[in-house]
Scaffold this motif. Structure first.
Motif, PDB file in Angstrom:
ATOM      1  N   TYR A   1     -18.493  16.802   0.656  1.00 45.80           N
ATOM      2  CA  TYR A   1     -19.287  17.473   1.695  1.00 45.80           C
ATOM      3  C   TYR A   1     -18.297  18.059   2.695  1.00 45.80           C
ATOM      4  N   THR A   2     -18.632  19.179   3.278  1.00 43.40           N
ATOM      5  CA  THR A   2     -17.649  19.943   4.054  1.00 43.40           C
ATOM      6  C   THR A   2     -17.213  19.244   5.339  1.00 43.40           C
TER       7      THR A   2
ATOM      8  N   THR B   1     -21.913  19.702  -3.448  1.00 44.00           N
ATOM      9  CA  THR B   1     -22.062  19.117  -2.123  1.00 44.00           C
ATOM     10  C   THR B   1     -23.108  18.006  -2.116  1.00 44.00           C
TER      11      THR B   1
ATOM     12  N   ASP C   1     -24.448  21.732   4.653  1.00 39.06           N
ATOM     13  CA  ASP C   1     -23.592  22.645   3.899  1.00 39.06           C
ATOM     14  C   ASP C   1     -24.394  23.846   3.396  1.00 39.06           C
TER      15      ASP C   1
ATOM     16  N   ILE D   1     -20.117  26.583   2.821  1.00 38.12           N
ATOM     17  CA  ILE D   1     -19.385  26.195   1.611  1.00 38.12           C
ATOM     18  C   ILE D   1     -18.423  27.302   1.189  1.00 38.12           C
TER      19      ILE D   1
END
Length: 198
Positions: free
Chosen positions: A63-64, A100, A106, A111
């Motif tokens: 996940y970002t 993700t 996200d 992304i």
């Protein structure tokens, strides 16, 4: 008469060893750890990605907003991408698939920006995003456990998966940490085996 029996015994012994050797797993072959049921999910480029595309795939969840393991893993995956591009197999025979675990945060745009920060080549590095329900369904197939806290932190397994072109899981790896970087050399070696043998 005794010599004939001895000769027959030796022949049978040699034949037996040859038969055992022919069925003995080669150290050059990767074991089949399980089968992955196919699925489709949308890429950040708004294309439908089908897992059943007859390519070798390195699958990773992230996940970002992840503060450490995810960005470290992506950073160490970038040189692997470059090596596979040099061999002219990236996107053609091999793909990286990043999924993700936090689709609420996200967005496709976020992304895309995240992927570009790691010089991802979208022809071979697929960044997937689905609904929470779809994400959970796909994660469950990989036995990827994760849970999001109220403050936005996502606790998740740190496992990556190598799939052959028939979607059999052939190897699993640990994601990068500050103490143990991604085993890029072994991953590239294993990818090479799947390309050559299958």
């Amino acid at each position: 008469m005794l010599n004939k029996w001895m000769l027959l015994f030796v022949i049978l012994l040699v034949f037996g060893f040859a038969l055992i050797y022919s069925f003995w797993p080669s150290e050059n072959l990767l074991p089949k750890l399980g089968e992955m049921e196919s699925f489709t999910m949308e890429t950040v480029e708004e294309e439908q990605y089908d897992l059943s595309n007859s390519k070798v795939k390195l699958v990773m969840f992230y996940y970002t907003s992840c503060p450490d393991i995810c960005p470290l893993t992506m950073m160490h995956a970038t040189p692997m991408q470059e090596e596979l591009m040099k061999k002219n197999v990236f996107g053609k025979k091999v793909e990286f698939v990043s999924i993700t675990l936090d689709p609420d945060v996200d967005t496709k745009e976020k992304i895309m920006h995240y992927a570009e920060s790691f010089d991802a080549d979208f022809t071979g590095w697929k960044w997937l995003r689905g609904s929470n329900e779809k994400t959970k369904s796909v994660a469950d197939r990989f036995k990827m456990m994760y849970e999001k806290s109220k403050d936005g932190f996502v606790a998740h397994n740190t496992t990556m998966y190598l799939l052959d072109k028939k979607n059999n899981i052939r190897a699993i790896y640990d994601m990068s940490t500050t103490k143990e970087p991604l085993d890029s050399e072994q991953i590239l070696k294993d990818i090479g085996k799947l390309i050559e043998k299958e």
